[in-house]
Each structure stands twice: as structure tokens, then as C-alpha cells.
Enzyme design. Structure first.
Site, PDB file in Angstrom:
ATOM      1  N   LYS A  11       0.848  -1.189   0.000  1.00 49.72           N
ATOM      2  CA  LYS A  11       0.000   0.000   0.000  1.00 49.72           C
ATOM      3  C   LYS A  11       0.889   1.247   0.000  1.00 49.72           C
ATOM      4  O   LYS A  11       1.875   1.320   0.728  1.00 49.72           O
ATOM      5  CB  LYS A  11      -0.904  -0.020   1.233  1.00 49.72           C
ATOM      6  CG  LYS A  11      -1.791   1.193   1.460  1.00 49.72           C
ATOM      7  CD  LYS A  11      -1.158   2.277   2.322  1.00 49.72           C
ATOM      8  CE  LYS A  11      -0.676   1.814   3.668  1.00 49.72           C
ATOM      9  NZ  LYS A  11       0.001   2.915   4.435  1.00 49.72           N
ATOM     10  N   PRO A 134       8.857  -5.423   4.154  1.00 46.38           N
ATOM     11  CA  PRO A 134       9.421  -5.165   5.485  1.00 46.38           C
ATOM     12  C   PRO A 134       8.330  -4.949   6.531  1.00 46.38           C
ATOM     13  O   PRO A 134       7.220  -4.524   6.222  1.00 46.38           O
ATOM     14  CB  PRO A 134      10.242  -3.879   5.277  1.00 46.38           C
ATOM     15  CG  PRO A 134      10.479  -3.799   3.813  1.00 46.38           C
ATOM     16  CD  PRO A 134       9.294  -4.436   3.163  1.00 46.38           C
ATOM     17  N   ALA A 144      -2.512  -5.247   4.562  1.00 46.18           N
ATOM     18  CA  ALA A 144      -2.678  -5.904   3.268  1.00 46.18           C
ATOM     19  C   ALA A 144      -2.788  -7.415   3.434  1.00 46.18           C
ATOM     20  O   ALA A 144      -3.575  -8.071   2.731  1.00 46.18           O
ATOM     21  CB  ALA A 144      -1.509  -5.551   2.353  1.00 46.18           C
ATOM     22  N   ASP A 176      -6.506   0.876   7.996  1.00 43.84           N
ATOM     23  CA  ASP A 176      -6.063   0.700   6.609  1.00 43.84           C
ATOM     24  C   ASP A 176      -6.642  -0.550   5.944  1.00 43.84           C
ATOM     25  O   ASP A 176      -6.541  -0.702   4.720  1.00 43.84           O
ATOM     26  CB  ASP A 176      -4.531   0.584   6.549  1.00 43.84           C
ATOM     27  CG  ASP A 176      -3.835   1.926   6.635  1.00 43.84           C
ATOM     28  OD1 ASP A 176      -4.533   2.960   6.638  1.00 43.84           O
ATOM     29  OD2 ASP A 176      -2.595   1.939   6.704  1.00 43.84           O
TER      30      ASP A 176
END
Length: 314
Positions: A11, A134, A144, A176
Site C-alpha cells: 500500500k 518489510p 494488506a 487501513d
């Protein structure tokens, strides 16, 4: 039923304006969400009991130490050893050997539990996360991964991707996660989970760079000065992004000065259209005119031992 594999793309926050702190502990913000074409991978399949396995270059940061098999010649540039560890903690080494992870304490398994409660009671799943992004790096890896888990389980159990209960679960998992569930370019408002679809920039060459530093999102928001610097302007997507900013970049720089070095390299690159830190950092991104310009900048970043992902916008 066969196993289902679902991508969990990185993202990107093309712009991120923090407007105010909310009484519920979140922040009202405006952000331009976009996604790369590459990232982590989630695989789910039916099983007799729940199990969670993590593989990939950044698995070590998420696995218990006893699950990790040390390998020789491992460097932070290869495995991101400093990412996801405290400064006083010895770097963990990458092993390509699959690692069994606890079922509890991860957004992936939290997403699976919420899905089975809502859609498939008394079922169990074997889930594998192939971790390429990471940890704690501002590109939505955990969010995600959770969103990809919901999409994969929905495919496995024949749940339509537009079922509103998927969005409700995503919103409960994190601010998110709804944007990552949608997995397309959007304007996020409220705490980031009120989404408006946007068009533009698909296929634009994209470079992600992380200097090997993990940054706590909570610490960055805590360091934010609380000043509302105004909304994201109107216009086409690139113009809006260029006219915007990332309000979390100054506090992140105070916590991780290496971000400035990354920004300097990207800002000076030939053919760059836009360079900025993503999310709460420390990953920075740049959009380029051509893949060749992107790859030249990637080579320069790799020469410094930094993690890079040369990709494009979805």
C-alpha cells in the site's frame, strides 16, 4: 477444495493529511491510497485444525526465535534484519525454511477468525503468509495481509467479494484494512476507512526504498504536532498527490533520521515524478517517467544496502 492464493500488494500513501485527533484514539485524515502490483502472498486451504505458517525474506521478524533456522551469509540488506526488531535486540536471520507461527496475535489469523465466525462456523484453515514486505515500514504489510486473507477465504467459501460483512470485518481489524480490501486507488477520509474510488496513474513505474529501520506507527502519531494544515486539493490524481504532503513525515524523521537520506536520493533521481515517505515510514516511494529511470534509482539505493522493490502502480 483446492488451495487459494491471493496477493497482498504493498500500500502506498501518495498523500496523507492528518486533520485532527479523535476521542476514540484514531485520527481524522485524508489520504490518497494506491497499490503496487507486488507484495506479500497469502495461501489458504481447508484443514482439520487451524495452522499458520510464515515464509519469505521477512518471516524472521514475525516468527518465534525457536522457529528460525540460522543461515550463513545473511545480511540486513538481504533479509531486513533490523526491521521489526528493537534496537537492542540482536538481528534475526532469514531462513527459507517454513516457520510455524502462533495462531493468535497476528492480523492474518484475526481476519481468519472473524471470517469463520461470520461465514463458515466450525471450519478450520491452513494459512501460509509469504512475507516479502518489510515489517513496520509504512506500506501496509499487516493490513494488506489481513485483507488478502479475507479475499482468499471469501473465494474459498464462495462469498461474493462485495458482501458488506467483509468490509465490516476489515474496519474492525484496522483503519487501513478496508482500503487494502478494496485493493484499488481511493481517497480515504474519516479514519481512512471511508473510501471514494479514484482513477489515474495505473502502470506508472514505482520504486519503494526502506533504509532498514522499523518505525512504530503509534510513536509517529504521538509525535505529530497536532496542527491541521488543510485538505488534499482537487484535480487529477498526480496533481493532487504533488500538491499534497505526508504530515507524518516530520515526526517520522525525528524518530528515524535515515529517512532523510532516502528522500535525498529519490528527490535527486532522474525522471522522478513524485517522491515521498509512505504512511508512518520508514519506507519511501518514488514515481518515475520510465522503468529505466526507476531501475537506475533502485541500483543506487541497493548500493547503500537498502531494501528496494522496483514495481509499478496497479
Amino acid at each position: 477444495m483446492p488451495a487459494i492464493t491471493e496477493p497482498a500488494p504493498a500500500k502506498i500513501n501518495l498523500a496523507l493529511h492528518v486533520r485532527r485527533r479523535r476521542p476514540d484514539g484514531y485520527h481524522d485524515l485524508e489520504t490518497l491510497f494506491a497499490f503496487a502490483t507486488e507484495g506479500d502472498l497469502i495461501t489458504v486451504e481447508p484443514a482439520q485444525t487451524n495452522s499458520f505458517t510464515i515464509t519469505g525474506p521477512f518471516a524472521a521478524a514475525l516468527l518465534p526465535v525457536e522457529s528460525i533456522t540460522p543461515t550463513p551469509n545473511t545480511t540486513p540488506a538481504k533479509a531486513g534484519a533490523q526491521l521489526g526488531t528493537d534496537n537492542n535486540e540482536a538481528p534475526r536471520l532469514f531462513s527459507p525454511t517454513p516457520g510455524a507461527a502462533p495462531w493468535q496475535g497476528n492480523l492474518v489469523t484475526a481476519a481468519a477468525d472473524a471470517f469463520t465466525t461470520a461465514f463458515a462456523p466450525n471450519t478450520h484453515h491452513a494459512i501460509t503468509l509469504e512475507k516479502h514486505l518489510p515489517i513496520a515500514s509504512g506500506i501496509g504489510g499487516g493490513s494488506a495481509d489481513a485483507a488478502a486473507t479475507l479475499r482468499a477465504l471469501a473465494r474459498l467459501h464462495g462469498v461474493p467479494p462485495t458482501d458488506p460483512r467483509l468490509y465490516e470485518i476489515a474496519a474492525q481489524l484496522g483503519a487501513d484494512v478496508p482500503a487494502c480490501l478494496a485493493n484499488r486507488t481511493t481517497l480515504g477520509t474519516g479514519k481512512g476507512d471511508t473510501l471514494t474510488t479514484l482513477e489515474g496513474l495505473s502502470g506508472t513505474p514505482l520504486l519503494l526504498v526502506n533504509p532498514g529501520v522499523a518505525v512504530s506507527t503509534a510513536a509517529v502519531f504521538k509525535t505529530w504536532d497536532g496542527q491541521d494544515r488543510g485538505p488534499i486539493p482537487e484535480g487529477n490524481l498526480l496533481d493532487r498527490a504533488k500538491a499534497g504532503r505526508n504530515d507524518l513525515e516530520p515526526p517520522a524523521l525525528a524518530l528515524a533520521p535515515a529517512i532523510a537520506e532516502v528522500r535525498t536520493l529519490l528527490d535527486a533521481a532522474q525522471g522522478v515524478l513524485l517522491s515521498r515517505m509512505s504512511g508512518s515510514g520508514a519506507t519511501c516511494f518514488a514515481l518515475f517517467e520510465t522503468p529505466e529511470a526507476r531501475d537506475t534509482a533502485a541500483t543506487a539505493a541497493q548500493a547503500k544496502g537498502w531494501w528496494t522493490l522496483a514495481t509499478k502502480l496497479a
